[in-house]
Design an enzyme around this catalytic site. Structure first.
Site, PDB file in Angstrom:
ATOM      1  N   CYS A  65       4.784   9.916  -2.518  1.00  0.00           N
ATOM      2  CA  CYS A  65       3.416  10.414  -2.752  1.00  0.00           C
ATOM      3  C   CYS A  65       3.381  11.896  -3.116  1.00  0.00           C
ATOM      4  CB  CYS A  65       2.549  10.173  -1.528  1.00  0.00           C
ATOM      5  SG  CYS A  65       2.525   8.461  -1.018  1.00  0.00           S
TER       6      CYS A  65
ATOM      7  N   HIS B 226      -3.791  14.635  -1.251  1.00  0.00           N
ATOM      8  CA  HIS B 226      -3.342  13.254  -1.420  1.00  0.00           C
ATOM      9  C   HIS B 226      -4.386  12.327  -0.786  1.00  0.00           C
ATOM     10  CE1 HIS B 226      -0.925   9.767  -1.655  1.00  0.00           C
ATOM     11  NE2 HIS B 226      -0.626   9.711  -0.377  1.00  0.00           N
TER      12      HIS B 226
ATOM     13  N   ASN C 127      -4.657   4.404  -2.030  1.00  0.00           N
ATOM     14  CA  ASN C 127      -3.493   5.285  -2.143  1.00  0.00           C
ATOM     15  C   ASN C 127      -2.655   4.864  -3.359  1.00  0.00           C
ATOM     16  OD1 ASN C 127      -1.087   6.657  -1.821  1.00  0.00           O
ATOM     17  ND2 ASN C 127      -0.883   6.190   0.366  1.00  0.00           N
TER      18      ASN C 127
HETATM   19  O1  UT7 Z   1       0.782   8.072   1.416  1.00  0.00           O
HETATM   20  C1  UT7 Z   1       1.394   8.333   2.633  1.00  0.00           C
HETATM   21  C2  UT7 Z   1       1.657   7.077   3.331  1.00  0.00           C
HETATM   22  N1  UT7 Z   1       0.660   6.396   4.051  1.00  0.00           N
HETATM   23  C3  UT7 Z   1      -0.270   6.950   4.867  1.00  0.00           C
HETATM   24  O2  UT7 Z   1      -0.555   8.105   4.861  1.00  0.00           O
HETATM   25  C4  UT7 Z   1      -0.937   6.023   5.827  1.00  0.00           C
HETATM   26  C5  UT7 Z   1      -0.940   6.631   7.224  1.00  0.00           C
HETATM   27  N2  UT7 Z   1      -1.481   5.755   8.257  1.00  0.00           N
HETATM   28  C6  UT7 Z   1      -2.782   5.354   8.275  1.00  0.00           C
HETATM   29  O3  UT7 Z   1      -3.554   5.660   7.386  1.00  0.00           O
HETATM   30  C7  UT7 Z   1      -3.248   4.528   9.448  1.00  0.00           C
HETATM   31  O4  UT7 Z   1      -2.297   4.592  10.482  1.00  0.00           O
HETATM   32  C8  UT7 Z   1      -3.525   3.037   9.072  1.00  0.00           C
HETATM   33  C9  UT7 Z   1      -4.758   2.955   8.206  1.00  0.00           C
HETATM   34  C10 UT7 Z   1      -2.323   2.446   8.369  1.00  0.00           C
HETATM   35  C11 UT7 Z   1      -3.795   2.239  10.348  1.00  0.00           C
HETATM   36  O5  UT7 Z   1      -4.901   2.783  11.069  1.00  0.00           O
HETATM   37  P1  UT7 Z   1      -4.777   3.012  12.624  1.00  0.00           P
HETATM   38  O6  UT7 Z   1      -6.084   3.504  13.089  1.00  0.00           O
HETATM   39  O7  UT7 Z   1      -3.560   3.889  12.870  1.00  0.00           O
HETATM   40  O8  UT7 Z   1      -4.568   1.544  13.155  1.00  0.00           O
HETATM   41  P2  UT7 Z   1      -3.354   0.938  13.983  1.00  0.00           P
HETATM   42  O9  UT7 Z   1      -2.113   0.859  13.158  1.00  0.00           O
HETATM   43  O10 UT7 Z   1      -3.263   1.697  15.279  1.00  0.00           O
HETATM   44  O11 UT7 Z   1      -3.868  -0.531  14.274  1.00  0.00           O
HETATM   45  C12 UT7 Z   1      -5.013  -0.783  15.089  1.00  0.00           C
HETATM   46  C13 UT7 Z   1      -5.274  -2.268  15.134  1.00  0.00           C
HETATM   47  C14 UT7 Z   1      -4.028  -3.102  15.429  1.00  0.00           C
HETATM   48  O12 UT7 Z   1      -4.413  -4.184  16.231  1.00  0.00           O
HETATM   49  P3  UT7 Z   1      -4.167  -4.139  17.830  1.00  0.00           P
HETATM   50  O13 UT7 Z   1      -2.681  -3.978  18.000  1.00  0.00           O
HETATM   51  O14 UT7 Z   1      -4.943  -2.969  18.327  1.00  0.00           O
HETATM   52  O15 UT7 Z   1      -4.693  -5.460  18.282  1.00  0.00           O
HETATM   53  C15 UT7 Z   1      -3.631  -3.636  14.056  1.00  0.00           C
HETATM   54  O16 UT7 Z   1      -2.926  -4.849  14.149  1.00  0.00           O
HETATM   55  O17 UT7 Z   1      -5.735  -2.716  13.833  1.00  0.00           O
HETATM   56  C16 UT7 Z   1      -4.971  -3.838  13.416  1.00  0.00           C
HETATM   57  N3  UT7 Z   1      -4.911  -3.822  11.956  1.00  0.00           N
HETATM   58  C17 UT7 Z   1      -5.847  -4.384  11.187  1.00  0.00           C
HETATM   59  N4  UT7 Z   1      -6.954  -5.074  11.475  1.00  0.00           N
HETATM   60  C18 UT7 Z   1      -7.704  -5.520  10.452  1.00  0.00           C
HETATM   61  C19 UT7 Z   1      -3.976  -3.230  11.155  1.00  0.00           C
HETATM   62  N5  UT7 Z   1      -4.290  -3.422   9.867  1.00  0.00           N
HETATM   63  C20 UT7 Z   1      -5.441  -4.139   9.847  1.00  0.00           C
HETATM   64  C21 UT7 Z   1      -6.266  -4.633   8.825  1.00  0.00           C
HETATM   65  N6  UT7 Z   1      -7.386  -5.308   9.174  1.00  0.00           N
HETATM   66  N7  UT7 Z   1      -5.990  -4.431   7.516  1.00  0.00           N
END
Ligand code: UT7
Length: 331
Positions: free
Chosen positions: A117, A258, A288
């Site tokens: 990125c 970004h 992204n």
């Molecule tokens: O370009 C550089 C690379 N990428 C990034 O910069 C991305 C960086 N990370 C993020 O933007 C965030 O961490 C995410 C958007 C990927 C995830 O958001 P989060 O608030 O950190 O969520 P999480 O990973 O802590 O997941 C929370 C919950 C989980 O369920 P449980 O374990 O709490 O029951 C996930 O399984 O949300 C669940 N989950 C979803 N639910 C519905 C994860 N993805 C999804 C989804 N829809 N698409």
């Protein structure tokens, strides 16, 4: 610190986005997710997905044509063509060589640069160095990403985040105009490579039936860890780039970050001391697009009149590698 005299300036920018829009509701029909979850956690509402037959080189070449038109540059005048991409069309040769052939930049040295990125900021900085060394009069810097080709469409934790697109910039010596790249700060940390990577399909684990069956050729990400590192690293990079440019947060007219997640953007802006009304955001429309996000956002910001002659612009990015970096420019 005194503001340095710039060596190279951007004289044209361009972007290309596929027409095909995929909304959060479209994804929710195939994955266990929802518009509410995606939008509230990331700020993304929709993304562009390239149709079959439209490849990374196409996305990059179309963006490059727009940038060259604005800069008034003919293909034969380009001395160096750098393409940042995490989604090359083929492993051999480089996508830059394919774009060179499409554009007819027959006098250019063309090569790919892989910094995920952060690729566009890395590539601009490399092109600036080439110009500073007196080796180029015209540099074409392209970022092109067909992220849909490396996303695991069965994994809701990554599939909802990414999109396809291309952006480009033409860089030329500034010959005392005072406009141009004021500073840049680039950094990487290979110790954290496994936070965002494609495990298989390369030399370590060449393509095989088991790679395909287990999806090891597709992208994997530890989202929460990436999130924390992204905010910390981008905020620090902004500070260093502003300091090297002799600018404070008050001097910045627009931050072009970004576009991975609105929460990362807001946190970065807060740490950098830049209010959100001076931050360009388009993550809602495109998701992204890896290295293409910064040049697409930059081009849109110019089109919307948010970057005008004399504006101080700060760009910042973070991605796999890990890589991160920031660049301050006077337009
Ligand atoms: O370009 C550089 C690379 N990428 C990034 O910069 C991305 C960086 N990370 C993020 O933007 C965030 O961490 C995410 C958007 C990927 C995830 O958001 P989060 O608030 O950190 O969520 P999480 O990973 O802590 O997941 C929370 C919950 C989980 O369920 P449980 O374990 O709490 O029951 C996930 O399984 O949300 C669940 N989950 C979803 N639910 C519905 C994860 N993805 C999804 C989804 N829809 N698409």
């Amino acid at each position: 610190m005194k503001t340095p005299t710039p060596i190279a300036e951007i004289t044209g920018t361009g972007r290309f986005l596929p027409d095909n829009i995929v909304t959060n509701d479209d994804l929710a029909e195939k994955l266990d997710t929802s518009d509410e979850w995606i939008h509230s956690r990331t700020g993304i509402s929709e993304r562009r997905i390239a149709p079959d037959g439209m490849f990374t080189a196409h996305l990059g070449a179309e963006a490059a044509k727009a940038a060259m038109t604005e800069a008034g540059v003919e293909p034969g005048e380009v001395d160096i063509l750098i393409v940042s991409t995490a989604t090359p069309d083929r492993w051999l040769p480089s996508t830059a060589c394919d774009i060179q052939a499409v554009l007819g930049c027959k006098n250019a040295v063309a090569f790919d640069l892989m910094a995920a990125c952060t690729g566009h900021i890395y590539a601009l900085s490399m092109a600036e160095g080439y110009i500073a060394a007196g080796r180029a009069e015209v540099a074409l810097v392209v970022a092109a990403e067909k992220m849909s080709a490396i996303v695991d469409w069965s994994d809701r934790t990554t599939a909802v985040l990414f999109g396809d697109g291309g952006g480009a910039a033409v860089l030329r010596p500034c010959n005392g105009s005072g406009r141009g790249i004021l500073s840049s700060h680039l950094q990487s940390d290979g110790n954290l490579a496994d936070l965002l990577y494609r495990p298989g399909g390369g030399a370590i684990d060449p393509v095989s039936q088991s790679v395909l069956d287990e999806g090891r050729h597709l992208m994997r990400m530890h989202g929460r860890e990436i999130f924390k590192n992204a905010v910390r690293s981008m905020a620090e990079a902004c500070d260093i780039a502003m300091n090297k440019a002799g600018l404070t947060a008050n001097d910045i007219d627009l931050l072009v970050p970004h576009q991975a997640n609105i929460r990362i953007i807001e946190a970065t802006a807060k740490y950098a001391g830049i209010p959100m009304d001076k931050v360009f955001v388009n993550v809602e429309k495109y998701g992204n697009m890896s290295s293409a996000t910064v040049p697409v956002a930059f081009d849109e910001a110019r089109e919307q009149g948010r970057v005008v002659p004399g504006s101080n612009v700060l760009t910042v990015a973070f991605g796999a590698g890990l890589t991160w970096g920031a660049m301050a420019l006077r337009m």
